[in-house]
Write an enzyme that holds these catalytic residues in place. Structure first.
Site, PDB file in Angstrom:
ATOM      1  N   ALA A 171      10.376  -2.908   5.739  1.00 37.63           N
ATOM      2  CA  ALA A 171      10.180  -2.175   6.771  1.00 37.63           C
ATOM      3  C   ALA A 171      10.609  -0.723   5.867  1.00 37.63           C
ATOM      4  O   ALA A 171      11.463  -0.059   6.488  1.00 37.63           O
ATOM      5  CB  ALA A 171      11.680  -1.912   7.228  1.00 37.63           C
TER       6      ALA A 171
ATOM      7  N   LYS B  76       0.205  -1.264   0.125  1.00 34.27           N
ATOM      8  CA  LYS B  76      -0.504  -0.086   0.163  1.00 34.27           C
ATOM      9  C   LYS B  76       0.682   1.643  -0.176  1.00 34.27           C
ATOM     10  O   LYS B  76       1.672   1.142   0.494  1.00 34.27           O
ATOM     11  CB  LYS B  76      -1.072  -0.123   1.042  1.00 34.27           C
TER      12      LYS B  76
ATOM     13  N   ASP C 107      -2.366  -2.071  10.029  1.00 30.71           N
ATOM     14  CA  ASP C 107      -2.047  -1.797   8.134  1.00 30.71           C
ATOM     15  C   ASP C 107      -2.814  -2.945   7.872  1.00 30.71           C
ATOM     16  O   ASP C 107      -3.112  -3.218   6.965  1.00 30.71           O
ATOM     17  CB  ASP C 107      -0.728  -1.994   7.540  1.00 30.71           C
TER      18      ASP C 107
ATOM     19  N   GLY D 279       4.751  -4.404   3.938  1.00 30.74           N
ATOM     20  CA  GLY D 279       4.708  -5.671   3.425  1.00 30.74           C
ATOM     21  C   GLY D 279       4.673  -6.816   4.866  1.00 30.74           C
ATOM     22  O   GLY D 279       3.863  -7.670   4.720  1.00 30.74           O
ATOM     23  N   GLY D 280       4.963  -6.532   5.993  1.00 30.65           N
ATOM     24  CA  GLY D 280       4.102  -7.430   6.688  1.00 30.65           C
ATOM     25  C   GLY D 280       2.970  -7.580   7.142  1.00 30.65           C
ATOM     26  O   GLY D 280       2.700  -8.462   7.388  1.00 30.65           O
ATOM     27  N   SER D 281       2.304  -6.215   7.568  1.00 30.66           N
ATOM     28  CA  SER D 281       0.547  -6.570   7.106  1.00 30.66           C
ATOM     29  C   SER D 281      -0.322  -7.388   6.328  1.00 30.66           C
ATOM     30  O   SER D 281      -0.563  -8.117   6.222  1.00 30.66           O
ATOM     31  CB  SER D 281       0.536  -5.311   7.527  1.00 30.66           C
ATOM     32  N   ALA D 282       1.163  -7.441   5.087  1.00 25.70           N
ATOM     33  CA  ALA D 282       0.508  -7.621   3.943  1.00 25.70           C
ATOM     34  C   ALA D 282       0.385  -9.604   4.266  1.00 25.70           C
ATOM     35  O   ALA D 282      -0.616 -10.487   3.819  1.00 25.70           O
ATOM     36  CB  ALA D 282       1.224  -7.738   2.051  1.00 25.70           C
TER      37      ALA D 282
ATOM     38  N   GLY E 166       7.819   1.412   4.478  1.00 26.50           N
ATOM     39  CA  GLY E 166       6.472   2.407   4.462  1.00 26.50           C
ATOM     40  C   GLY E 166       5.589   1.942   3.913  1.00 26.50           C
ATOM     41  O   GLY E 166       4.473   2.787   3.528  1.00 26.50           O
ATOM     42  N   MET E 167       5.393  -0.144   3.605  1.00 24.27           N
ATOM     43  CA  MET E 167       4.684   0.101   2.059  1.00 24.27           C
ATOM     44  C   MET E 167       4.137  -1.594   2.611  1.00 24.27           C
ATOM     45  O   MET E 167       3.237  -2.223   2.170  1.00 24.27           O
ATOM     46  CB  MET E 167       5.118  -0.244   0.813  1.00 24.27           C
TER      47      MET E 167
HETATM   48  O1  C5P Z   1      -0.175  -1.455  14.977  1.00 22.71           O
HETATM   49  P1  C5P Z   1       1.553  -1.833  13.907  1.00 22.71           P
HETATM   50  O2  C5P Z   1       1.839  -2.498  14.693  1.00 22.71           O
HETATM   51  O3  C5P Z   1       1.462  -1.429  12.579  1.00 22.71           O
HETATM   52  O4  C5P Z   1       1.482  -0.477  14.384  1.00 22.71           O
HETATM   53  C1  C5P Z   1       3.270  -0.286  14.334  1.00 22.71           C
HETATM   54  C2  C5P Z   1       3.639   0.798  15.521  1.00 22.71           C
HETATM   55  O5  C5P Z   1       2.953   2.244  14.745  1.00 22.71           O
HETATM   56  C3  C5P Z   1       2.661   1.089  17.399  1.00 22.71           C
HETATM   57  O6  C5P Z   1       3.742  -0.137  17.615  1.00 22.71           O
HETATM   58  C4  C5P Z   1       3.050   2.170  16.847  1.00 22.71           C
HETATM   59  O7  C5P Z   1       4.209   3.511  17.887  1.00 22.71           O
HETATM   60  C5  C5P Z   1       3.271   3.125  15.848  1.00 22.71           C
HETATM   61  N1  C5P Z   1       1.784   3.584  15.428  1.00 22.71           N
HETATM   62  C6  C5P Z   1       0.886   4.556  15.928  1.00 22.71           C
HETATM   63  N2  C5P Z   1      -0.019   5.136  15.461  1.00 22.71           N
HETATM   64  C7  C5P Z   1      -1.179   4.573  14.622  1.00 22.71           C
HETATM   65  C8  C5P Z   1      -0.694   3.216  13.982  1.00 22.71           C
HETATM   66  C9  C5P Z   1       1.263   3.224  14.474  1.00 22.71           C
HETATM   67  O8  C5P Z   1       1.760   5.432  16.372  1.00 22.71           O
HETATM   68  N3  C5P Z   1      -2.329   4.847  14.274  1.00 22.71           N
END
Ligand code: C5P
Length: 333
Positions: free
Chosen positions: A105, A18, A145, A110-113, A107-108
């Site tokens: 790592a 994304k 994500d 990939g881990g969420s995908a 910003g796209m």
């Molecule tokens: O939800 P996810 O595991 O992808 O988020 C990774 C990190 O990004 C969170 O631990 C947090 O530090 C930050 N984050 C945030 N606010 C969001 C999404 C992510 O602060 N809405």
């Protein structure tokens, strides 16, 4: 578990990367996350996630990014499979194989995908065929994500980015992604964003009218102008050389350029395929970007591409545009 589904031996899900067309970051919440108003677009860079019954839980990562991803219990795809098994009361270990083409790592997402792919593929392998809403709930437990990786297309995200509403826009957009050589950690970028804004009143985020108008009209020039990301100053502060990447892209025909999510990938919007080739060449030739990928968006979210049954034959493979994530999307072969 249904008897038909119990016969499946191997299921592969394909999941897109994304880009955030707009990422408005509100103040930090008590749970450590931030309120977001974001517009996601799924783009045609994919990971394939294959699951097969196994003696024990395991995971293999293939492709150029394999060394950058943990091949153990901490991998988000493994956590997704385990979470679904626990919720469904299933005790059938799987081996997960990920063919990775989404940068790591970057910003796209990939881990969420990979997590979304593992949920969808295991759900089919185990014959659960859960309602979409149930998988979305599990996805949100795994990461902000992950629900969007299931949904795909173009969507508004609120809450911490996990509450989605599809955006009915027009147009197909051509993207050039300038990849960084060193990744950025998402929590670090959010922390830097807070640091840069400390002492300032941060309003609750709201989506911009300019973005919605651009998407409704399918106007790539207007979309290029409307791209915005509140995490961009933080990513640039952590990796100042990204400024030069942005400048090089804008000087070489991009309609707009933006840090993708928490970076360090820079996403450039261009008018067509030819421009995307020109820009890719300019970015690599100038030395601004060590590597570049091109893709179009929006594309569909996680979907099953192959489901193979037992010794008596194959279940066939889903066409790329069936629009289904469940068994109705599979053709007999
Ligand atoms: O939800 P996810 O595991 O992808 O988020 C990774 C990190 O990004 C969170 O631990 C947090 O530090 C930050 N984050 C945030 N606010 C969001 C999404 C992510 O602060 N809405």
């Amino acid at each position: 578990m249904s008897s038909a589904a119990a016969a499946l031996q191997c299921v592969t899900a394909r999941v897109p990367a994304k880009v955030n067309l707009e990422l408005m970051v509100g103040p930090p919440r008590p749970d450590g996350f931030h309120h977001l108003a974001t517009v996601f677009q799924a783009v045609g860079l994919h990971d394939d996630v294959r699951v097969e019954p196994a003696e024990d839980w395991g995971i293999t990562i293939n492709g150029p990014y394999a060394d950058l991803v943990p091949a153990d219990e901490t991998n988000l795809a493994m956590r997704a499979a385990r979470l679904l098994a626990r919720k469904a009361g299933i005790d059938l270990p799987v081996h997960i194989t990920i063919d990775k083409d989404i940068p790591v790592a970057a910003g796209m997402a990939g881990g969420s995908a990979d997590a979304a792919g593992a949920l969808l593929a295991c759900d089919a392998l185990w014959g659960e065929w859960s309602p979409k809403a149930d998988l979305e709930d599990l996805a949100a437990e795994l990461g902000s994500d992950v629900p969007f990786a299931l949904m795909g297309g173009t969507a508004m995200g609120s809450g911490r980015g996990d509450q989605l509403a599809p955006v009915l826009g027009r147009g197909r957009y051509t993207w050039v992604f300038a990849l960084g050589d060193v990744g950025l950690s998402t929590p670090t970028v959010y922390a830097e964003c807070d640091r840069l804004r400390s002492g300032r009143r941060v309003p609750q985020p709201t989506p911009s009218a300019a973005m919605m108008t651009a998407l409704r009209s399918g106007d790539a020039v207007a979309l290029g102008r409307a791209l915005s990301n509140d995490l961009q100053p933080a990513a640039l502060s952590l990796q100042p050389r990204l400024e030069e990447v942005l400048r090089t892209g804008m000087d070489n025909g991009a309609l707009g350029g933006i840090v993708s999510g928490s970076g360090p990938t820079i996403a450039f919007l261009v008018s067509d395929t030819e421009r995307s080739l020109d820009l890719a060449v300019a970015l690599t030739a100038s030395g601004a970007a060590p590597s570049v990928k091109r893709a179009v968006g929006p594309v569909r979210g996680a979907h099953i591409v192959t489901a193979v049954s037992g010794p008596r034959g194959s279940f066939g493979s889903a066409g790329p545009d069936t629009g289904h994530t469940g068994p109705a999307g599979l053709r007999s072969s």
